[in-house]
Write a protein that holds these residues in place. Structure first.
Motif, PDB file in Angstrom:
ATOM      1  N   GLU A  90       1.019  -1.012   0.340  1.00  0.00           N
ATOM      2  CA  GLU A  90       0.015  -0.168   0.148  1.00  0.00           C
ATOM      3  C   GLU A  90       0.644   1.409  -0.025  1.00  0.00           C
ATOM      4  OE1 GLU A  90      -3.139   1.261  -0.002  1.00  0.00           O
ATOM      5  OE2 GLU A  90      -3.736  -1.159  -0.148  1.00  0.00           O
ATOM      6  N   TRP A 147       2.331   1.621  -3.349  1.00  0.00           N
ATOM      7  CA  TRP A 147       2.037   1.925  -4.547  1.00  0.00           C
ATOM      8  C   TRP A 147       1.333   2.958  -4.482  1.00  0.00           C
ATOM      9  CZ3 TRP A 147       1.164  -0.921  -8.835  1.00  0.00           C
ATOM     10  CH2 TRP A 147       0.100   0.442  -9.136  1.00  0.00           C
ATOM     11  N   ALA A 148       1.110   4.011  -3.226  1.00  0.00           N
ATOM     12  CA  ALA A 148       1.388   5.277  -2.580  1.00  0.00           C
ATOM     13  C   ALA A 148       1.914   5.998  -3.500  1.00  0.00           C
ATOM     14  CB  ALA A 148       0.501   6.058  -1.299  1.00  0.00           C
ATOM     15  N   GLY A 174       2.406   6.867  -6.839  1.00  0.00           N
ATOM     16  CA  GLY A 174       1.195   7.611  -7.944  1.00  0.00           C
ATOM     17  C   GLY A 174      -0.092   7.068  -7.795  1.00  0.00           C
ATOM     18  N   GLY A 175      -0.168   5.796  -7.279  1.00  0.00           N
ATOM     19  CA  GLY A 175      -1.285   4.982  -8.079  1.00  0.00           C
ATOM     20  C   GLY A 175      -0.908   3.726  -8.894  1.00  0.00           C
ATOM     21  N   GLY A 176       0.301   4.204  -9.581  1.00  0.00           N
ATOM     22  CA  GLY A 176       0.406   3.727 -10.982  1.00  0.00           C
ATOM     23  C   GLY A 176       1.446   2.943 -11.382  1.00  0.00           C
ATOM     24  N   ARG A 177       2.278   2.488 -10.815  1.00  0.00           N
ATOM     25  CA  ARG A 177       3.528   1.387 -10.112  1.00  0.00           C
ATOM     26  C   ARG A 177       4.147   1.573  -8.818  1.00  0.00           C
ATOM     27  NH1 ARG A 177       8.964   3.099 -12.391  1.00  0.00           N
ATOM     28  NH2 ARG A 177       9.877   3.802 -10.596  1.00  0.00           N
ATOM     29  N   GLU A 201       0.558  -2.736 -11.587  1.00  0.00           N
ATOM     30  CA  GLU A 201      -0.723  -3.852 -11.007  1.00  0.00           C
ATOM     31  C   GLU A 201      -0.013  -3.838  -9.592  1.00  0.00           C
ATOM     32  OE1 GLU A 201      -2.265  -6.853 -12.437  1.00  0.00           O
ATOM     33  OE2 GLU A 201      -2.394  -5.695 -14.565  1.00  0.00           O
ATOM     34  N   LYS A 202      -1.792  -3.296  -8.150  1.00  0.00           N
ATOM     35  CA  LYS A 202      -0.847  -3.175  -6.863  1.00  0.00           C
ATOM     36  C   LYS A 202      -0.786  -4.920  -6.290  1.00  0.00           C
ATOM     37  CE  LYS A 202      -4.145  -1.511  -4.073  1.00  0.00           C
ATOM     38  NZ  LYS A 202      -4.607  -0.291  -3.375  1.00  0.00           N
ATOM     39  N   SER A 246       9.887   4.145  -6.094  1.00  0.00           N
ATOM     40  CA  SER A 246       8.430   3.548  -6.253  1.00  0.00           C
ATOM     41  C   SER A 246       7.841   5.399  -7.070  1.00  0.00           C
ATOM     42  CB  SER A 246       8.030   3.512  -5.386  1.00  0.00           C
ATOM     43  OG  SER A 246       8.166   1.731  -5.542  1.00  0.00           O
ATOM     44  N   ARG A 247       8.490   6.352  -6.205  1.00  0.00           N
ATOM     45  CA  ARG A 247       8.560   7.568  -6.018  1.00  0.00           C
ATOM     46  C   ARG A 247       9.004   8.667  -7.270  1.00  0.00           C
ATOM     47  NH1 ARG A 247       4.429  11.097  -4.327  1.00  0.00           N
ATOM     48  NH2 ARG A 247       5.480  13.452  -4.323  1.00  0.00           N
TER      49      ARG A 247
END
Length: 159
Positions: free
Chosen positions: A77, A80-81, A84-87, A121-122, A154-155
């Motif tokens: 979680e 994923w946040a 940006g919700g895409g990777r 995909e999360k 991720s960011r």
């Protein structure tokens, strides 16, 4: 990284105890990361996980497998946040590297062994983390550092 950071990993209190939901924390800089992950763990246990237990029982009736699942969900979680919700990017340690370091550069023998796994995909990221949960919670795993690297990748450095 200091010894404290190198030794830091995600470790729960004893399963099926009053603090089974809680991560153990040491002194120093890693506590901020552990606290953020702890918030996601509690959110998952109280509001997301399906169980017949009451709210308080959801927290302290955790077995070791449930602790691992809660940690995997919280890490996924958070990554994923951060993405940006895409990777989400998960960093794991691979086998030791046997290449020579360039002149003027000191190899850390840790950073060179990190391998990146990117997910769009999360659910796939969560499944991967769950399959490799000992890479984050095992003693000597450098779990908190791996999670910090995962957050940064991720960011993205641009963001």
């Amino acid at each position: 990284f200091s010894r404290e950071w190198a030794a830091a990993h995600f470790s729960f209190h004893q399963p099926r105890s009053d603090l089974a939901y809680g991560l153990e924390t040491g002194q120093g800089g890693t506590r901020a990361i552990l606290a953020a992950v702890q918030a996601h763990i509690i959110t998952y246990l109280l509001f997301t996980r399906e169980t017949e237990s009451t709210h308080l029982e959801r927290l302290y009736r955790l077995g070791q497998g449930e602790q691992g699942q809660a940690l995997a969900t919280a890490l996924a979680e958070t990554l994923w946040a951060a993405g940006g919700g895409g990777r989400a990017v998960v960093c794991l340690i691979t086998a030791p590297v046997t290449t020579m370091s360039p002149e003027g550069y000191r190899a850390s023998s840790f950073t060179e062994r990190i391998r990146l796994f990117e997910f769009s995909e999360k659910a796939a990221a969560q499944g991967f983390i769950s399959d490799h949960i000992n890479s984050f919670k095992g003693k000597g795993s450098h779990g908190v550092i791996l999670f910090l690297y995962s957050l940064l990748f991720s960011r993205t450095l641009e963001r």
